[in-house]
Design a protein around this motif. Sequence first.
Motif, PDB file in Angstrom:
ATOM      1  N   SER A  27       0.943  -1.086  -0.190  1.00  0.00           N
ATOM      2  CA  SER A  27       0.151  -0.058  -0.058  1.00  0.00           C
ATOM      3  C   SER A  27       0.740   1.289  -0.015  1.00  0.00           C
ATOM      4  O   SER A  27       0.534   1.865  -1.029  1.00  0.00           O
ATOM      5  N   LEU A  28       1.598   1.512   0.899  1.00  0.00           N
ATOM      6  CA  LEU A  28       2.457   2.678   1.210  1.00  0.00           C
ATOM      7  C   LEU A  28       3.863   2.329   1.778  1.00  0.00           C
ATOM      8  O   LEU A  28       4.089   1.645   2.638  1.00  0.00           O
ATOM      9  N   ALA A  29       4.903   2.904   1.368  1.00  0.00           N
ATOM     10  CA  ALA A  29       6.343   2.735   1.877  1.00  0.00           C
ATOM     11  C   ALA A  29       6.961   4.200   1.746  1.00  0.00           C
ATOM     12  O   ALA A  29       6.740   5.031   1.072  1.00  0.00           O
ATOM     13  N   PHE A  30       7.709   4.372   2.917  1.00  0.00           N
ATOM     14  CA  PHE A  30       8.540   5.431   2.840  1.00  0.00           C
ATOM     15  C   PHE A  30      10.129   4.980   2.625  1.00  0.00           C
ATOM     16  O   PHE A  30      10.658   3.965   2.821  1.00  0.00           O
ATOM     17  N   ASP A  31      10.978   5.998   1.834  1.00  0.00           N
ATOM     18  CA  ASP A  31      12.374   5.621   1.646  1.00  0.00           C
ATOM     19  C   ASP A  31      12.915   6.831   2.071  1.00  0.00           C
ATOM     20  O   ASP A  31      13.014   7.945   1.707  1.00  0.00           O
TER      21      ASP A  31
ATOM     22  N   LEU B 221      12.703   1.421  -6.955  1.00  0.00           N
ATOM     23  CA  LEU B 221      12.778  -0.270  -6.678  1.00  0.00           C
ATOM     24  C   LEU B 221      11.644  -0.737  -6.189  1.00  0.00           C
ATOM     25  O   LEU B 221      10.966  -1.792  -6.594  1.00  0.00           O
ATOM     26  N   LEU B 222      11.069  -0.105  -5.140  1.00  0.00           N
ATOM     27  CA  LEU B 222       9.951  -0.344  -4.232  1.00  0.00           C
ATOM     28  C   LEU B 222       8.682  -0.416  -5.306  1.00  0.00           C
ATOM     29  O   LEU B 222       7.846  -1.106  -5.298  1.00  0.00           O
TER      30      LEU B 222
ATOM     31  N   VAL C 110       4.594  -1.603  -5.242  1.00  0.00           N
ATOM     32  CA  VAL C 110       4.335  -0.877  -4.015  1.00  0.00           C
ATOM     33  C   VAL C 110       3.412   0.399  -4.556  1.00  0.00           C
ATOM     34  O   VAL C 110       3.931   1.210  -5.604  1.00  0.00           O
ATOM     35  N   ALA C 111       2.235   0.630  -4.200  1.00  0.00           N
ATOM     36  CA  ALA C 111       1.339   1.806  -4.777  1.00  0.00           C
ATOM     37  C   ALA C 111       1.746   2.846  -4.667  1.00  0.00           C
ATOM     38  O   ALA C 111       1.639   3.898  -5.590  1.00  0.00           O
ATOM     39  N   LYS C 112       2.259   3.197  -3.649  1.00  0.00           N
ATOM     40  CA  LYS C 112       2.503   4.649  -3.392  1.00  0.00           C
ATOM     41  C   LYS C 112       3.874   4.761  -2.402  1.00  0.00           C
ATOM     42  O   LYS C 112       4.004   4.237  -1.466  1.00  0.00           O
ATOM     43  N   VAL C 113       4.823   5.393  -2.710  1.00  0.00           N
ATOM     44  CA  VAL C 113       6.099   5.630  -2.082  1.00  0.00           C
ATOM     45  C   VAL C 113       6.497   7.117  -1.958  1.00  0.00           C
ATOM     46  O   VAL C 113       6.274   7.901  -2.907  1.00  0.00           O
TER      47      VAL C 113
ATOM     48  N   LEU D  83      11.566   7.417 -15.250  1.00  0.00           N
ATOM     49  CA  LEU D  83      11.199   6.143 -15.185  1.00  0.00           C
ATOM     50  C   LEU D  83       9.938   5.879 -15.391  1.00  0.00           C
ATOM     51  O   LEU D  83       8.942   4.941 -15.113  1.00  0.00           O
ATOM     52  N   ASP D  84       8.916   7.255 -15.418  1.00  0.00           N
ATOM     53  CA  ASP D  84       7.559   7.210 -15.528  1.00  0.00           C
ATOM     54  C   ASP D  84       6.695   6.805 -14.294  1.00  0.00           C
ATOM     55  O   ASP D  84       5.979   6.071 -14.215  1.00  0.00           O
ATOM     56  N   MET D  85       7.579   7.233 -13.149  1.00  0.00           N
ATOM     57  CA  MET D  85       6.903   7.054 -11.857  1.00  0.00           C
ATOM     58  C   MET D  85       6.587   8.064 -10.975  1.00  0.00           C
ATOM     59  O   MET D  85       6.380   7.896  -9.508  1.00  0.00           O
TER      60      MET D  85
END
Length: 373
Positions: A196-200, A211-212, A217-220, A240-242
């Motif tokens: 769902s959600l990750a923090f980098d 990479l996540l 992962v839907a949202k970083v 990277l179109d992200m």
Amino acid sequence: MSEHSVISWNEAGEERSARWQSENRSAAPKRVQIADDRMTADSAFRLASEGTALLWRGDYQNARQLLQALARRTERKPRKAATSPLDAFNLHRQAQSQRARTLGMLLIEVAADYTIALRRAPDIRLACNEAYGASRGPFVVSLREILGLIGAHEWRKNGVEIPALQARIHPYYGVFSPVRGEYLNLIAEAPLPATSLAFDIGTGTGVIAALLAHRGVAKVIATDQDARALACARENMTRLDMRDRVDVIEADLFPPGKAALIVCNPPWLPARPNSSIEHAIYDPDSRMLRGFLNGLAAHLEPKGEGWLILSDLAEHLGLRSREALLQMIADAGLKVIKHMDTQPSHAKATDESDPLHHARSAEITSLWRLAAR
């Protein structure tokens, strides 16, 4: 960025001065001598070792060759015998610092339009604009820094292939390049607690955030404090179109809120950096490591995980013990679920001439999966 200071010298009987440019914040040399193609490498090395800077007025390519000759002479200096891994590290850092000071004494003058008025000088305008931004007028800078700008421009233009991402990441000048692929492979292989959600935290080039997102992962949300890193990560997400899945924001460690996964690859060695780029390697008193661990539990969702990417090189060098690391984790209210290990594959790990070879050959890089207790 460099501090505002001035360098002065006498040329043809006339006192001259210019703005001093130094990304590693070196002080402007107090003694400056004009040098050209007639100067021998031995004379240049003696003057540079004694603290006299050489402002070059000869052929640019000859200046590059002279810098290489100076580097060879610094390597001939006998090394002191180390009595322990920590002593070897301190002596190595001391030698690195002395080498940088000596090689930094060969200077060139750069015009306000980022051109060099030397025969066979390259066009550095784009590299300077990328690293320094809009010109603030003419300046004097070490040739070594200019070569670093040129190299960084090539890295930025060509990018670094990231097999785990199946794409290239383009680092900026002053932003650490993701050349150590083993830790990225760990991130690509570790089981995701959620998508769902990750923090980098401390994103740098944005490679971990990318990479996540690549893993689903839907949202970083990627954070950093450095302006160059933030611009670099944003451009990489665009390439990277992200940009719709990765937000890059300025923050000291954590963004607001909680996430199911929080990843951090802090600097691995608790020591003082000597330049801006070294902030990605050296973390005085483990500030970033402690900050990440101490804030992690409060930012994790229930059943969430924090991934700490860390080499044990500091342990082999006597800079930090495994017990101290585990105590930091426990004191932060965290527990270790598991850690995944891999051995580095970089050239220094097998270079027996490296003064830190014993520690590097034993190094293990780990992904520590942490959770709140």
